[in-house]
Design an enzyme around this catalytic site. Structure first.
Site, PDB file in Angstrom:
ATOM      1  CD  GLU A   1       1.125  -7.038 -13.319  1.00  0.00           C
ATOM      2  OE1 GLU A   1       1.757  -6.458 -12.399  1.00  0.00           O
ATOM      3  OE2 GLU A   1       0.340  -7.968 -13.106  1.00  0.00           O
TER       4      GLU A   1
ATOM      5  CG  HIS B   1      -3.691  -8.490 -14.858  1.00  0.00           C
ATOM      6  ND1 HIS B   1      -2.660  -7.704 -14.384  1.00  0.00           N
ATOM      7  CD2 HIS B   1      -4.335  -8.947 -13.765  1.00  0.00           C
ATOM      8  CE1 HIS B   1      -2.684  -7.698 -13.067  1.00  0.00           C
ATOM      9  NE2 HIS B   1      -3.693  -8.446 -12.659  1.00  0.00           N
TER      10      HIS B   1
ATOM     11  CG  ASP C   1      -6.712  -7.555 -11.424  1.00  0.00           C
ATOM     12  OD1 ASP C   1      -6.291  -8.717 -11.237  1.00  0.00           O
ATOM     13  OD2 ASP C   1      -6.051  -6.540 -11.138  1.00  0.00           O
TER      14      ASP C   1
ATOM     15  CD  GLU D   1       1.157 -11.414  -9.593  1.00  0.00           C
ATOM     16  OE1 GLU D   1       0.370 -11.388 -10.561  1.00  0.00           O
ATOM     17  OE2 GLU D   1       1.789 -10.421  -9.211  1.00  0.00           O
TER      18      GLU D   1
ATOM     19  CG  HIS E   1       2.656 -11.417 -12.773  1.00  0.00           C
ATOM     20  ND1 HIS E   1       2.269 -10.112 -12.549  1.00  0.00           N
ATOM     21  CD2 HIS E   1       3.884 -11.551 -12.203  1.00  0.00           C
ATOM     22  CE1 HIS E   1       3.243  -9.486 -11.886  1.00  0.00           C
ATOM     23  NE2 HIS E   1       4.218 -10.334 -11.667  1.00  0.00           N
TER      24      HIS E   1
ATOM     25  NE  ARG F   1      -3.742  -2.391   2.064  1.00  0.00           N
ATOM     26  CZ  ARG F   1      -4.549  -2.792   1.087  1.00  0.00           C
ATOM     27  NH1 ARG F   1      -4.792  -1.995   0.061  1.00  0.00           N
ATOM     28  NH2 ARG F   1      -5.126  -3.971   1.135  1.00  0.00           N
TER      29      ARG F   1
ATOM     30  CG  ASP G   1      -1.402 -10.918 -14.221  1.00  0.00           C
ATOM     31  OD1 ASP G   1      -2.292 -11.762 -14.431  1.00  0.00           O
ATOM     32  OD2 ASP G   1      -1.077 -10.537 -13.083  1.00  0.00           O
TER      33      ASP G   1
ATOM     34  CG  HIS H   1      -4.882 -12.738  -9.486  1.00  0.00           C
ATOM     35  ND1 HIS H   1      -3.559 -12.510  -9.215  1.00  0.00           N
ATOM     36  CD2 HIS H   1      -5.285 -11.694 -10.256  1.00  0.00           C
ATOM     37  CE1 HIS H   1      -3.167 -11.393  -9.790  1.00  0.00           C
ATOM     38  NE2 HIS H   1      -4.202 -10.860 -10.425  1.00  0.00           N
TER      39      HIS H   1
ATOM     40  CG  HIS I   1       0.001  -2.573 -11.273  1.00  0.00           C
ATOM     41  ND1 HIS I   1      -0.985  -2.827 -10.344  1.00  0.00           N
ATOM     42  CD2 HIS I   1       0.669  -3.741 -11.421  1.00  0.00           C
ATOM     43  CE1 HIS I   1      -0.907  -4.093  -9.958  1.00  0.00           C
ATOM     44  NE2 HIS I   1       0.091  -4.668 -10.582  1.00  0.00           N
TER      45      HIS I   1
ATOM     46  CE1 TYR J   1      -2.677  -2.890  -3.211  1.00  0.00           C
ATOM     47  CE2 TYR J   1      -1.311  -4.827  -3.561  1.00  0.00           C
ATOM     48  CZ  TYR J   1      -2.241  -4.149  -2.816  1.00  0.00           C
ATOM     49  OH  TYR J   1      -2.713  -4.711  -1.675  1.00  0.00           O
TER      50      TYR J   1
ATOM     51  CG  HIS K   1       4.548  -6.185  -7.988  1.00  0.00           C
ATOM     52  ND1 HIS K   1       3.958  -4.949  -7.903  1.00  0.00           N
ATOM     53  CD2 HIS K   1       3.731  -6.935  -8.772  1.00  0.00           C
ATOM     54  CE1 HIS K   1       2.825  -4.951  -8.605  1.00  0.00           C
ATOM     55  NE2 HIS K   1       2.670  -6.139  -9.151  1.00  0.00           N
TER      56      HIS K   1
HETATM   57 ZN    ZN Z   1      -4.109  -8.757 -10.728  1.00  0.00          ZN
HETATM   58 FE    FE Z   2       0.196  -9.564 -11.810  1.00  0.00          FE
HETATM   59 FE    FE Z   3       0.838  -6.663 -10.406  1.00  0.00          FE
END
Ligand code: ZN
Ligand code: FE
Ligand code: FE
Length: 277
Positions: free
Chosen positions: A142, A179, A224, A256, A211, A37, A176, A226, A107, A70, A67
């Protein structure tokens, strides 16, 4: 050899992640550079990194992927958030100089109400400014699901960002599977067509990481969410094709999926079993 791992918590440091990876049968892993975060990162523990690097060497761990948090948004409307995004990524890249060979995934951003074109412009500007400093890390854009106003749902948008970046050689793409499927690319029935399209729009030489996630939803839903490998809209047969495809099989794959370590261990074993050496 299948290069596969999963997302691990970085709370206990690099050596701990390396050991965790080995314990679950992984030979690579992904981690957040700091609290996902956002917020400040812990001071770098150089001794932990030294210990990790020799452990990784001894145990065949390679191609780890950092990564970015996000909550960053390189194309935010709010200038304060853009500044925060820049400073965070700059700090991350400075720190990653201590981990040679690591790639850095982020992202691209959400343009909110500004429109994709403005978003693309802001993201490219951000990258150009980042690359004013000399970093050895490859930065990966990504592919996104296209939820809300996310930039990077289409290969064309990623290409448009890359075209505006002066040091294009610093950039790559992380695909991904959840995604792109949610974004409308049919990797289930037409993996070949999707990869040909990627190649003609971006170039497969720019594809650096995968991913590997199943999707809770359906093709083109822009959601989105997963799912575990083989338990979603993509399914196990498509996953088997993806990891074995001539154009993808040598790339690093990162799970993920919604799992704790034992679940990841099972998925890694399952996928290794499906990989044709
Ligand atoms: Zn995702
Ligand atoms: Fe991803
Ligand atoms: Fe990601």
């Amino acid at each position: 050899m299948l290069r596969i791992g999963c997302h691990l918590s970085s709370a206990k440091g690099f050596l701990a992640m390396g050991k965790e990876a080995v314990n679950i049968g992984a030979n690579t892993f992904q981690f957040f550079t700091r609290n996902p975060r956002g917020g400040s990162a812990k001071a770098l523990d150089l001794e932990d990194i030294r210990n990790y690097l020799s452990f990784a060497e001894e145990n065949g761990i390679a191609n780890i992927l950092a990564h970015a948090p996000y909550t960053l948004n390189a194309c935010a409307k709010d200038e304060g958030l853009r500044k925060f995004t820049f400073e965070t990524m700059q700090d991350d890249l400075r720190r990653l100089e201590h981990l040679p060979g690591t790639m850095y995934n982020f992202h691209p951003g959400s343009h909110v109400s500004q429109g994709a074109e403005k978003g693309i412009e802001l993201i490219a500007e951000h990258l150009n400014r980042l690359f004013e400093e000399e970093f050895s890390t490859t930065v990966l854009l990504e592919t996104m699901a296209g939820k809300g106003s996310e930039v990077g749902r289409s290969f064309e948008e990623l290409r448009a960002i890359m075209d505006k970046v002066d040091k294009r050689e610093k950039l790559g793409v992380c695909l991904d599977t959840c995604h792109v499927f949610d974004g409308g690319y049919d990797v289930v029935n037409d993996l070949d067509g999707v990869l040909k399209e990627f190649d003609s729009v971006i170039g497969l030489d720019k594809l650096k990481a995968i991913h590997l996630n199943d999707s809770l939803n359906t093709l083109g839903c822009h959601k989105d969410r997963h799912a575990k490998i083989g338990e979603g809209g993509i399914g196990l047969a498509a996953m088997e094709k993806i990891i074995n495809d001539e154009r993808l099989r040598t790339l690093p794959f990162y799970l993920e999926t919604p799992n704790e370590l034992p679940g990841y261990q099972k998925e890694i074993a399952l996928l290794k079993g499906l990989y044709r050496d």
